[in-house]
Design a protein around this motif. Structure first.
Motif, PDB file in Angstrom:
ATOM      1  N   UNK A   4       0.806  -1.213   0.000  1.00 44.84           N
ATOM      2  CA  UNK A   4       0.000   0.000   0.000  1.00 44.84           C
ATOM      3  C   UNK A   4       0.843   1.268   0.000  1.00 44.84           C
ATOM      4  N   UNK A   5       2.048   1.201   0.588  1.00 46.06           N
ATOM      5  CA  UNK A   5       2.848   2.406   0.728  1.00 46.06           C
ATOM      6  C   UNK A   5       4.322   2.037   0.796  1.00 46.06           C
ATOM      7  N   UNK A   6       5.145   2.826   0.137  1.00 43.76           N
ATOM      8  CA  UNK A   6       6.601   2.677   0.213  1.00 43.76           C
ATOM      9  C   UNK A   6       7.169   4.051   0.548  1.00 43.76           C
ATOM     10  N   UNK A   7       7.967   4.123   1.612  1.00 45.34           N
ATOM     11  CA  UNK A   7       8.605   5.372   2.008  1.00 45.34           C
ATOM     12  C   UNK A   7      10.115   5.255   1.822  1.00 45.34           C
ATOM     13  N   UNK A   8      10.721   6.257   1.238  1.00 41.42           N
ATOM     14  CA  UNK A   8      12.178   6.362   1.163  1.00 41.42           C
ATOM     15  C   UNK A   8      12.566   7.461   2.149  1.00 41.42           C
ATOM     16  N   UNK A   9      13.313   7.098   3.190  1.00 43.94           N
ATOM     17  CA  UNK A   9      13.608   8.012   4.292  1.00 43.94           C
ATOM     18  C   UNK A   9      15.096   8.343   4.282  1.00 43.94           C
ATOM     19  N   UNK A  10      15.448   9.611   4.026  1.00 42.67           N
ATOM     20  CA  UNK A  10      16.868   9.975   4.054  1.00 42.67           C
ATOM     21  C   UNK A  10      17.386   9.950   5.484  1.00 42.67           C
ATOM     22  N   UNK A  11      18.600   9.442   5.657  1.00 40.34           N
ATOM     23  CA  UNK A  11      19.221   9.342   6.970  1.00 40.34           C
ATOM     24  C   UNK A  11      20.609   9.966   6.899  1.00 40.34           C
ATOM     25  N   UNK A  12      20.914  10.851   7.841  1.00 37.03           N
ATOM     26  CA  UNK A  12      22.247  11.437   7.951  1.00 37.03           C
ATOM     27  C   UNK A  12      22.803  11.112   9.325  1.00 37.03           C
ATOM     28  N   UNK A  13      24.030  10.601   9.368  1.00 34.17           N
ATOM     29  CA  UNK A  13      24.677  10.259  10.624  1.00 34.17           C
ATOM     30  C   UNK A  13      26.062  10.890  10.634  1.00 34.17           C
ATOM     31  N   UNK A  14      26.388  11.654  11.665  1.00 35.56           N
ATOM     32  CA  UNK A  14      27.743  12.207  11.730  1.00 35.56           C
ATOM     33  C   UNK A  14      28.742  11.093  12.066  1.00 35.56           C
ATOM     34  N   UNK A  15      29.907  11.081  11.431  1.00 33.19           N
ATOM     35  CA  UNK A  15      30.913  10.067  11.751  1.00 33.19           C
ATOM     36  C   UNK A  15      31.550  10.362  13.109  1.00 33.19           C
ATOM     37  N   UNK A  16      32.178   9.351  13.686  1.00 35.92           N
ATOM     38  CA  UNK A  16      32.864   9.530  14.963  1.00 35.92           C
ATOM     39  C   UNK A  16      33.994  10.555  14.856  1.00 35.92           C
ATOM     40  N   UNK A  17      34.634  10.576  13.701  1.00 38.25           N
ATOM     41  CA  UNK A  17      35.665  11.581  13.453  1.00 38.25           C
ATOM     42  C   UNK A  17      35.537  12.060  12.015  1.00 38.25           C
ATOM     43  N   UNK A  18      36.048  13.233  11.735  1.00 36.97           N
ATOM     44  CA  UNK A  18      35.942  13.825  10.406  1.00 36.97           C
ATOM     45  C   UNK A  18      37.050  13.267   9.511  1.00 36.97           C
ATOM     46  N   UNK A  19      36.673  12.813   8.331  1.00 42.78           N
ATOM     47  CA  UNK A  19      37.621  12.289   7.351  1.00 42.78           C
ATOM     48  C   UNK A  19      37.798  13.322   6.244  1.00 42.78           C
ATOM     49  N   UNK A  20      39.031  13.455   5.763  1.00 37.63           N
ATOM     50  CA  UNK A  20      39.252  14.361   4.642  1.00 37.63           C
ATOM     51  C   UNK A  20      40.487  13.918   3.877  1.00 37.63           C
ATOM     52  N   UNK A  21      40.534  14.374   2.643  1.00 38.57           N
ATOM     53  CA  UNK A  21      41.664  14.099   1.771  1.00 38.57           C
ATOM     54  C   UNK A  21      41.951  15.334   0.949  1.00 38.57           C
TER      55      UNK A  21
END
Length: 64
Positions: A4-21
């Protein structure tokens, strides 16, 4: 069983530490959870990400 229904739910989670390159910076994990309902009620909730290590964070997130 008819869907009857399908939901697409965006999820954002902050990482334990910030990664960068040299050309990127990861400030949060973004993924999608999918919830499917039938006439009989909730049939399934699926985490669509590729990193299972964050499953507990997703389960505790606002999409619940």
């Amino acid at each position: 069983m008819e869907v009857e229904n399908v939901e697409a739910i965006p999820v954002e989670i902050p990482p334990d530490k910030r990664f960068s390159g040299s050309g990127y910076r990861l400030e949060r994990y973004n993924t999608t959870a999918t919830r499917i309902r039938t006439a009989g009620g909730l049939a399934s909730e699926v985490y669509n990400g590729d990193n299972r290590a964050h499953g507990r964070g997703i389960a505790a997130s606002k999409f619940r």
